[in-house]
Design a protein around this motif. Structure first.
Motif, PDB file in Angstrom:
ATOM      1  N   TRP A   1       0.845  -1.213   0.000  1.00 58.27           N
ATOM      2  CA  TRP A   1       0.000   0.000   0.000  1.00 58.27           C
ATOM      3  C   TRP A   1       0.873   1.253   0.000  1.00 58.27           C
ATOM      4  N   SER A   2       1.919   1.245   0.811  1.00 59.18           N
ATOM      5  CA  SER A   2       2.806   2.400   0.915  1.00 59.18           C
ATOM      6  C   SER A   2       3.523   2.673  -0.406  1.00 59.18           C
ATOM      7  N   ALA A   3       3.950   1.589  -1.061  1.00 58.24           N
ATOM      8  CA  ALA A   3       4.738   1.740  -2.281  1.00 58.24           C
ATOM      9  C   ALA A   3       3.883   2.059  -3.508  1.00 58.24           C
ATOM     10  N   TYR A   4       2.711   1.417  -3.600  1.00 60.69           N
ATOM     11  CA  TYR A   4       1.921   1.537  -4.827  1.00 60.69           C
ATOM     12  C   TYR A   4       0.581   2.220  -4.636  1.00 60.69           C
ATOM     13  N   GLY A   5       0.036   2.136  -3.429  1.00 63.82           N
ATOM     14  CA  GLY A   5      -1.257   2.748  -3.174  1.00 63.82           C
ATOM     15  C   GLY A   5      -2.403   1.996  -3.831  1.00 63.82           C
ATOM     16  N   THR A   6      -3.608   2.241  -3.362  1.00 59.07           N
ATOM     17  CA  THR A   6      -4.823   1.680  -3.961  1.00 59.07           C
ATOM     18  C   THR A   6      -5.911   2.739  -3.840  1.00 59.07           C
ATOM     19  N   ASP A   7      -7.086   2.418  -4.334  1.00 51.77           N
ATOM     20  CA  ASP A   7      -8.212   3.347  -4.201  1.00 51.77           C
ATOM     21  C   ASP A   7      -8.718   3.396  -2.767  1.00 51.77           C
ATOM     22  N   ARG A   8      -8.327   2.406  -1.965  1.00 52.80           N
ATOM     23  CA  ARG A   8      -8.792   2.330  -0.575  1.00 52.80           C
ATOM     24  C   ARG A   8      -7.734   2.875   0.379  1.00 52.80           C
ATOM     25  N   SER A   9      -8.200   3.336   1.536  1.00 47.70           N
ATOM     26  CA  SER A   9      -7.267   3.735   2.593  1.00 47.70           C
ATOM     27  C   SER A   9      -6.599   2.478   3.141  1.00 47.70           C
ATOM     28  N   LEU A  10      -5.513   2.670   3.885  1.00 43.83           N
ATOM     29  CA  LEU A  10      -4.850   1.512   4.484  1.00 43.83           C
ATOM     30  C   LEU A  10      -5.796   0.814   5.464  1.00 43.83           C
ATOM     31  N   SER A  11      -6.601   1.583   6.197  1.00 40.29           N
ATOM     32  CA  SER A  11      -7.540   0.975   7.136  1.00 40.29           C
ATOM     33  C   SER A  11      -8.536   0.071   6.418  1.00 40.29           C
ATOM     34  N   GLU A  12      -9.056   0.539   5.282  1.00 42.95           N
ATOM     35  CA  GLU A  12      -9.998  -0.288   4.502  1.00 42.95           C
ATOM     36  C   GLU A  12      -9.303  -1.524   3.955  1.00 42.95           C
ATOM     37  N   GLU A  13      -8.107  -1.335   3.463  1.00 42.34           N
ATOM     38  CA  GLU A  13      -7.337  -2.450   2.906  1.00 42.34           C
ATOM     39  C   GLU A  13      -7.083  -3.508   3.981  1.00 42.34           C
ATOM     40  N   MET A  14      -6.745  -3.036   5.177  1.00 46.28           N
ATOM     41  CA  MET A  14      -6.423  -3.951   6.260  1.00 46.28           C
ATOM     42  C   MET A  14      -7.661  -4.660   6.813  1.00 46.28           C
ATOM     43  N   ARG A  15      -8.795  -3.971   6.819  1.00 39.77           N
ATOM     44  CA  ARG A  15     -10.029  -4.618   7.270  1.00 39.77           C
ATOM     45  C   ARG A  15     -10.373  -5.803   6.359  1.00 39.77           C
ATOM     46  N   LEU A  16     -10.231  -5.593   5.048  1.00 35.94           N
ATOM     47  CA  LEU A  16     -10.471  -6.677   4.089  1.00 35.94           C
ATOM     48  C   LEU A  16      -9.507  -7.836   4.343  1.00 35.94           C
ATOM     49  N   THR A  17      -8.250  -7.485   4.568  1.00 35.82           N
ATOM     50  CA  THR A  17      -7.224  -8.504   4.797  1.00 35.82           C
ATOM     51  C   THR A  17      -7.497  -9.294   6.070  1.00 35.82           C
ATOM     52  N   LEU A  18      -7.851  -8.587   7.154  1.00 36.27           N
ATOM     53  CA  LEU A  18      -8.112  -9.272   8.420  1.00 36.27           C
ATOM     54  C   LEU A  18      -9.296 -10.218   8.296  1.00 36.27           C
ATOM     55  N   GLY A  19     -10.355  -9.784   7.614  1.00 33.10           N
ATOM     56  CA  GLY A  19     -11.511 -10.652   7.419  1.00 33.10           C
ATOM     57  C   GLY A  19     -11.118 -11.926   6.698  1.00 33.10           C
ATOM     58  N   PHE A  20     -10.294 -11.792   5.683  1.00 28.71           N
ATOM     59  CA  PHE A  20      -9.823 -12.951   4.921  1.00 28.71           C
ATOM     60  C   PHE A  20      -8.970 -13.875   5.790  1.00 28.71           C
ATOM     61  N   LEU A  21      -8.062 -13.282   6.573  1.00 28.12           N
ATOM     62  CA  LEU A  21      -7.180 -14.083   7.427  1.00 28.12           C
ATOM     63  C   LEU A  21      -7.960 -14.837   8.504  1.00 28.12           C
ATOM     64  N   MET A  22      -8.924 -14.156   9.124  1.00 28.97           N
ATOM     65  CA  MET A  22      -9.678 -14.805  10.186  1.00 28.97           C
ATOM     66  C   MET A  22     -10.509 -15.963   9.672  1.00 28.97           C
ATOM     67  N   GLU A  23     -10.936 -15.886   8.430  1.00 31.54           N
ATOM     68  CA  GLU A  23     -11.646 -17.027   7.833  1.00 31.54           C
ATOM     69  C   GLU A  23     -10.738 -18.259   7.806  1.00 31.54           C
ATOM     70  N   GLY A  24      -9.443 -18.015   7.695  1.00 29.08           N
ATOM     71  CA  GLY A  24      -8.492 -19.123   7.624  1.00 29.08           C
ATOM     72  C   GLY A  24      -8.115 -19.722   8.967  1.00 29.08           C
ATOM     73  N   VAL A  25      -8.296 -18.982  10.067  1.00 28.70           N
ATOM     74  CA  VAL A  25      -7.854 -19.500  11.365  1.00 28.70           C
ATOM     75  C   VAL A  25      -9.005 -19.916  12.279  1.00 28.70           C
ATOM     76  N   VAL A  26     -10.204 -19.431  11.997  1.00 22.34           N
ATOM     77  CA  VAL A  26     -11.346 -19.797  12.837  1.00 22.34           C
ATOM     78  C   VAL A  26     -11.844 -21.189  12.484  1.00 22.34           C
ATOM     79  N   LYS A  27     -12.101 -21.979  13.485  1.00 23.62           N
ATOM     80  CA  LYS A  27     -12.564 -23.356  13.287  1.00 23.62           C
ATOM     81  C   LYS A  27     -13.950 -23.341  12.649  1.00 23.62           C
ATOM     82  N   ARG A  28     -14.159 -24.223  11.694  1.00 22.34           N
ATOM     83  CA  ARG A  28     -15.461 -24.303  11.022  1.00 22.34           C
ATOM     84  C   ARG A  28     -16.283 -25.434  11.632  1.00 22.34           C
TER      85      ARG A  28
END
Length: 200
Positions: free
Chosen positions: A173-200
């Motif tokens: 994000w720092s090097a290339y940037g996106t249309d989203r803020s870092l907070s928005e980018e990180m919220r998406l990332t955290l949601g994706f990561l938690m899907e991988g660690v939470v027991k189903r």
């Protein structure tokens, strides 16, 4: 515990002055453009004195990052003690980290580079100064104890993966940037990561 001596207090005061001057210069002129000589001159110390306190310029950034990590850990401990759900605590800590990182976009790349430094000693020093994975581990532990996390990966491994992903996404994000803020980018990332660690 004995009170610090006058000499120790003076040394700490000098280190604090050098630190604040360096961070101000990094923000004003850019990290790469700022030299150790610039910092020493603006701090009214010799170049040799600067290196007595910080063996290399990037070490100043480790102090900067360590202060952020200490605040995040304190926030996590407070929220958990207040009875907040670990997932919401992780989201709050994650948002706070993204907010602080987003405000100082130019300091992310050199800080990230230190964690990935080819010198094993410098990389280890950076990892110890920036214990994001341990803050995440602290937050996830109650979820593990409640049987809410997958059991085929250790808590440490999951925490490291989440912390490492933060570093890479922030760096991109720092090097290339996106249309989203870092907070928005990180919220998406955290949601994706938690899907991988939470027991189903």
């Amino acid at each position: 515990m004995d009170a610090p001596s006058l000499r120790e207090r003076q040394k700490e005061k000098r280190r604090t002055r050098i630190y604040h001057v360096a961070i101000d210069l990094f923000k004003q002129s850019g990290f790469q453009a700022t030299t150790a000589t610039d910092i020493a001159k603006a701090s009214n110390v010799s170049r040799g004195t600067f290196f007595n306190y910080y063996p290399y310029k990037e070490a100043v950034l480790l102090d900067y990052g360590a202060q952020i990590m200490a605040r995040l850990r304190e926030l996590a401990e407070t929220r958990l003690a207040q009875g907040h759900a670990p997932r919401s605590v992780l989201e709050e800590v994650w948002d706070k980290l993204a907010e602080e990182s987003g405000q100082e976009r130019g300091l992310i790349p050199p800080l990230a580079y230190e964690v990935m430094n080819p010198s094993p000693e410098r990389a280890r020093t950076a990892y110890q100064a920036l214990p994001l994975s341990r803050v995440i581990e602290l937050i996830l532990r109650p979820m593990q104890q409640a049987g809410q996390l997958r059991s085929d990966l250790s808590l440490q491994r999951m925490s490291n993966l989440i912390a490492d992903t933060y570093l890479i996404i922030a760096l991109r994000w720092s090097a290339y940037g996106t249309d989203r803020s870092l907070s928005e980018e990180m919220r998406l990332t955290l949601g994706f990561l938690m899907e991988g660690v939470v027991k189903r």
